[in-house]
Design a protein around this motif. Structure first.
Motif, PDB file in Angstrom:
ATOM      1  N   PRO A 221     -15.396  -1.593  -4.253  1.00 54.82           N
ATOM      2  CA  PRO A 221     -14.693  -1.294  -5.308  1.00 54.82           C
ATOM      3  C   PRO A 221     -15.507  -0.725  -6.432  1.00 54.82           C
ATOM      4  CG  PRO A 221     -14.449  -3.584  -4.953  1.00 54.82           C
ATOM      5  CD  PRO A 221     -15.145  -3.073  -3.856  1.00 54.82           C
ATOM      6  N   GLN A 222     -15.075   0.165  -7.282  1.00 52.94           N
ATOM      7  CA  GLN A 222     -15.817   0.610  -8.700  1.00 52.94           C
ATOM      8  C   GLN A 222     -15.136   0.274  -9.637  1.00 52.94           C
ATOM      9  OE1 GLN A 222     -18.997   2.278  -8.009  1.00 52.94           O
ATOM     10  NE2 GLN A 222     -18.456   1.054  -6.248  1.00 52.94           N
ATOM     11  N   LYS A 223     -13.725   0.434  -9.681  1.00 55.59           N
ATOM     12  CA  LYS A 223     -12.794  -0.094 -10.809  1.00 55.59           C
ATOM     13  C   LYS A 223     -11.331  -0.108 -10.259  1.00 55.59           C
ATOM     14  CE  LYS A 223     -12.128   4.919 -12.390  1.00 55.59           C
ATOM     15  NZ  LYS A 223     -12.130   5.555 -13.526  1.00 55.59           N
ATOM     16  N   SER A 224     -10.621  -0.695 -11.188  1.00 59.95           N
ATOM     17  CA  SER A 224      -9.171  -0.840 -10.773  1.00 59.95           C
ATOM     18  C   SER A 224      -8.344  -0.829 -12.100  1.00 59.95           C
ATOM     19  CB  SER A 224      -8.877  -2.246 -10.106  1.00 59.95           C
ATOM     20  OG  SER A 224      -9.266  -3.372 -10.642  1.00 59.95           O
ATOM     21  N   ARG A 225      -7.064  -0.544 -11.991  1.00 59.16           N
ATOM     22  CA  ARG A 225      -6.307  -0.531 -13.009  1.00 59.16           C
ATOM     23  C   ARG A 225      -4.711  -1.069 -12.570  1.00 59.16           C
ATOM     24  NH1 ARG A 225      -5.480   1.800 -18.047  1.00 59.16           N
ATOM     25  NH2 ARG A 225      -3.558   2.310 -18.677  1.00 59.16           N
ATOM     26  N   VAL A 226      -4.156  -2.017 -13.473  1.00 55.10           N
ATOM     27  CA  VAL A 226      -2.834  -2.596 -13.145  1.00 55.10           C
ATOM     28  C   VAL A 226      -2.219  -2.187 -14.253  1.00 55.10           C
ATOM     29  CG1 VAL A 226      -1.456  -4.548 -13.078  1.00 55.10           C
ATOM     30  CG2 VAL A 226      -3.630  -4.667 -11.724  1.00 55.10           C
ATOM     31  N   GLU A 227      -0.847  -1.515 -14.047  1.00 57.13           N
ATOM     32  CA  GLU A 227       0.087  -1.273 -15.035  1.00 57.13           C
ATOM     33  C   GLU A 227       1.433  -1.903 -14.764  1.00 57.13           C
ATOM     34  OE1 GLU A 227      -0.435   3.040 -15.339  1.00 57.13           O
ATOM     35  OE2 GLU A 227      -1.204   2.767 -17.028  1.00 57.13           O
TER      36      GLU A 227
ATOM     37  N   PHE B 148       0.900  -1.241   0.044  1.00 55.76           N
ATOM     38  CA  PHE B 148       0.178   0.049  -0.071  1.00 55.76           C
ATOM     39  C   PHE B 148       0.843   1.138   0.153  1.00 55.76           C
ATOM     40  CE2 PHE B 148      -2.522   3.243   2.410  1.00 55.76           C
ATOM     41  CZ  PHE B 148      -3.258   3.441   1.537  1.00 55.76           C
ATOM     42  N   ILE B 149       0.463   2.357  -0.787  1.00 53.67           N
ATOM     43  CA  ILE B 149       1.167   3.378  -0.969  1.00 53.67           C
ATOM     44  C   ILE B 149       0.413   4.555  -0.178  1.00 53.67           C
ATOM     45  CG2 ILE B 149       2.187   5.530  -2.514  1.00 53.67           C
ATOM     46  CD1 ILE B 149       2.579   3.034  -4.506  1.00 53.67           C
ATOM     47  N   ASP B 150      -0.543   5.023  -0.822  1.00 49.86           N
ATOM     48  CA  ASP B 150      -1.301   6.092  -0.093  1.00 49.86           C
ATOM     49  C   ASP B 150      -2.891   5.977  -0.746  1.00 49.86           C
ATOM     50  OD1 ASP B 150      -1.459   7.211  -2.490  1.00 49.86           O
ATOM     51  OD2 ASP B 150       0.077   8.712  -2.184  1.00 49.86           O
ATOM     52  N   GLU B 151      -3.707   7.007   0.008  1.00 49.86           N
ATOM     53  CA  GLU B 151      -5.027   7.124  -0.786  1.00 49.86           C
ATOM     54  C   GLU B 151      -5.447   8.660  -0.725  1.00 49.86           C
ATOM     55  OE1 GLU B 151      -8.873   6.965   1.661  1.00 49.86           O
ATOM     56  OE2 GLU B 151      -7.497   5.579   3.025  1.00 49.86           O
ATOM     57  N   LYS B 152      -6.108   8.962  -1.607  1.00 58.31           N
ATOM     58  CA  LYS B 152      -6.571  10.424  -1.866  1.00 58.31           C
ATOM     59  C   LYS B 152      -8.000  10.235  -2.485  1.00 58.31           C
ATOM     60  CE  LYS B 152      -4.916  10.901  -6.643  1.00 58.31           C
ATOM     61  NZ  LYS B 152      -4.036  12.079  -7.358  1.00 58.31           N
ATOM     62  N   ALA B 153      -8.908  11.507  -2.050  1.00 53.39           N
ATOM     63  CA  ALA B 153     -10.081  11.609  -2.571  1.00 53.39           C
ATOM     64  C   ALA B 153     -10.122  12.155  -4.191  1.00 53.39           C
ATOM     65  CB  ALA B 153     -10.752  12.700  -1.579  1.00 53.39           C
ATOM     66  N   VAL B 154     -11.163  11.259  -5.021  1.00 55.74           N
ATOM     67  CA  VAL B 154     -11.252  12.176  -6.136  1.00 55.74           C
ATOM     68  C   VAL B 154     -12.498  11.918  -6.550  1.00 55.74           C
ATOM     69  CG1 VAL B 154      -8.909  10.808  -6.853  1.00 55.74           C
ATOM     70  CG2 VAL B 154     -10.950   9.634  -6.933  1.00 55.74           C
ATOM     71  N   ASP B 155     -12.764  12.700  -7.745  1.00 57.68           N
ATOM     72  CA  ASP B 155     -14.144  12.827  -8.387  1.00 57.68           C
ATOM     73  C   ASP B 155     -14.029  11.982  -9.712  1.00 57.68           C
ATOM     74  OD1 ASP B 155     -16.902  14.593  -7.986  1.00 57.68           O
ATOM     75  OD2 ASP B 155     -16.053  14.563 -10.177  1.00 57.68           O
ATOM     76  N   GLU B 156     -14.993  11.203  -9.749  1.00 57.46           N
ATOM     77  CA  GLU B 156     -15.181  10.293 -11.034  1.00 57.46           C
ATOM     78  C   GLU B 156     -16.685  10.719 -11.452  1.00 57.46           C
ATOM     79  OE1 GLU B 156     -12.879   8.555 -12.703  1.00 57.46           O
ATOM     80  OE2 GLU B 156     -11.241   8.960 -11.363  1.00 57.46           O
TER      81      GLU B 156
ATOM     82  N   TRP C 212     -10.353   2.188  -7.216  1.00 60.59           N
ATOM     83  CA  TRP C 212     -11.164   3.316  -6.495  1.00 60.59           C
ATOM     84  C   TRP C 212     -12.394   2.597  -6.024  1.00 60.59           C
ATOM     85  CZ3 TRP C 212      -8.414   3.028 -11.143  1.00 60.59           C
ATOM     86  CH2 TRP C 212      -7.653   4.404 -11.359  1.00 60.59           C
ATOM     87  N   ILE C 213     -12.654   3.189  -4.840  1.00 62.29           N
ATOM     88  CA  ILE C 213     -13.813   2.612  -3.927  1.00 62.29           C
ATOM     89  C   ILE C 213     -14.760   3.690  -3.567  1.00 62.29           C
ATOM     90  CG2 ILE C 213     -12.139   0.781  -2.850  1.00 62.29           C
ATOM     91  CD1 ILE C 213     -12.103   2.454  -0.342  1.00 62.29           C
ATOM     92  N   ASP C 214     -15.950   3.347  -3.225  1.00 62.80           N
ATOM     93  CA  ASP C 214     -16.839   4.313  -2.828  1.00 62.80           C
ATOM     94  C   ASP C 214     -16.680   4.732  -1.296  1.00 62.80           C
ATOM     95  OD1 ASP C 214     -18.173   2.269  -1.556  1.00 62.80           O
ATOM     96  OD2 ASP C 214     -19.660   2.153  -3.056  1.00 62.80           O
TER      97      ASP C 214
ATOM     98  N   GLY D 284     -18.635  13.149 -11.228  1.00 64.84           N
ATOM     99  CA  GLY D 284     -19.609  13.451 -10.142  1.00 64.84           C
ATOM    100  C   GLY D 284     -19.667  12.680  -9.126  1.00 64.84           C
ATOM    101  N   GLN D 285     -19.030  11.494  -9.143  1.00 67.89           N
ATOM    102  CA  GLN D 285     -19.005  10.821  -7.968  1.00 67.89           C
ATOM    103  C   GLN D 285     -17.770  10.851  -7.108  1.00 67.89           C
ATOM    104  OE1 GLN D 285     -19.389   6.495  -8.778  1.00 67.89           O
ATOM    105  NE2 GLN D 285     -20.157   5.830  -6.663  1.00 67.89           N
ATOM    106  N   ALA D 286     -18.071  10.988  -5.809  1.00 69.11           N
ATOM    107  CA  ALA D 286     -16.958  11.136  -4.725  1.00 69.11           C
ATOM    108  C   ALA D 286     -16.408   9.700  -4.488  1.00 69.11           C
ATOM    109  CB  ALA D 286     -17.388  11.786  -3.631  1.00 69.11           C
ATOM    110  N   LEU D 287     -15.258   9.397  -4.925  1.00 65.99           N
ATOM    111  CA  LEU D 287     -14.484   8.095  -4.698  1.00 65.99           C
ATOM    112  C   LEU D 287     -13.394   8.405  -3.894  1.00 65.99           C
ATOM    113  CD1 LEU D 287     -15.219   6.539  -8.166  1.00 65.99           C
ATOM    114  CD2 LEU D 287     -16.532   6.090  -6.160  1.00 65.99           C
ATOM    115  N   ARG D 288     -12.704   7.187  -3.736  1.00 63.88           N
ATOM    116  CA  ARG D 288     -11.354   7.243  -2.975  1.00 63.88           C
ATOM    117  C   ARG D 288     -10.461   6.329  -3.746  1.00 63.88           C
ATOM    118  NH1 ARG D 288     -12.631   5.380   3.112  1.00 63.88           N
ATOM    119  NH2 ARG D 288     -14.229   4.326   2.128  1.00 63.88           N
TER     120      ARG D 288
END
Length: 267
Positions: A189-195, A137-145, A182-184, A147-151
């Motif tokens: 979880p709403q979505k995820s991304r691996v790179e 785990f690195i960190d978390e931050k609040a984001v807007d996707e 991304w979680i509500d 119009g939906q408030a996610l973390r």
């Protein structure tokens, strides 16, 4: 003095509550623990793939596409093929026997369907928990996707997440991978991304450069977590040439009244 102590106590509670609410990783783990249902689920899976080998005049593209029906419950998982799909499989098998270069999109797509991936799609909580346990785990931050408030939770992923063979890992000289989830507000979880990207070398003559990504969208269905869409892209360049693969899996959840007789419908 008593008033100050009371004020300080309330302030401490407020701050503590704020930190608890901001602990997205704990919220995510708790949500995944709750979403372990095995009730009946019926869905249509469409899988589309494309593989490219070589470049310029040597380029060869192989495509695949098919729709299948899935039935999953406490008794197990069934993959159901419609009569139309079975007919296409038979036709393409004959074409392949006559011409090995024939385009066989149905067979190509079906070859990529396996029980491990299907189980991960229909019961996503278990695999997601395992992914988190492997990640740092690195960190978390609040984001807007939209119009939906996610973390947004950010992780680093080790090489072992992608390469199980210890000997092969020894040939990798450079590697980096990130994992975003991304979680509500409830932790779902709403979505995820691996790179990932890496470089390696085996012996004197063999070199490889590889990179890829996978984007996933989730949906809560009753008491289970389901992957409703995943997009994957991978490519590598080695001493032996260029290779790439892309794929999109889309899952359409059926209403409760649907059952396995849907497999008899034409595609």
């Amino acid at each position: 003095m008593q008033r100050f102590t009371h004020f300080a106590f309330l302030t401490l509670i407020t701050f503590s509550s704020g930190f608890a609410q901001a602990d997205g990783l704990t919220d995510l783990k708790n949500a995944l623990t709750r979403l372990q249902g095995t009730g009946h689920l019926s869905a249509e899976l469409e899988t589309v793939t494309e593989r490219t080998r070589g470049e310029d005049e040597d380029k060869k593209i192989t495509k695949g596409q098919v729709k299948v029906w899935l039935e999953d419950d406490s008794q197990g998982l069934q993959v159901l093929y419609s009569k139309a799909v079975l007919s296409l499989m038979e036709t393409e098998a004959r074409l392949k026997a006559e011409d090995e270069e024939a385009q066989t999109q149905t067979l190509n797509a079906i070859d990529g369907i396996n029980a491990t991936d299907l189980h991960a799609m229909l019961s996503a909580s278990s695999s997601l928990l395992r992914n988190i346990e492997q990640a740092s785990f690195i960190d978390e931050k609040a984001v807007d996707e939209n119009g939906q408030a996610l973390r947004l939770l950010r992780f680093d992923l080790p090489m072992e997440f992608f390469i199980n063979d210890k000997e092969i890992r020894g040939y990798v000289k450079k590697f980096a991978a990130t994992y975003h989830i991304w979680i509500d507000k409830q932790g779902y979880p709403q979505k995820s991304r691996v790179e990932f990207n890496g470089k390696g070398r085996a012996y004197i003559f063999f070199k490889i450069t590889a990179s890829g990504s996978r984007q996933t969208q989730y949906q809560v269905v009753d008491d289970r977590l389901v992957i409703v869409r995943s997009e994957e892209q991978n490519e590598n360049t080695s001493t032996f040439g260029y290779f790439s693969r892309s794929g999109v899996n889309t899952l359409k959840i059926h209403a409760r009244e649907h059952n396995s007789t849907l497999a008899n419908r034409s595609q």
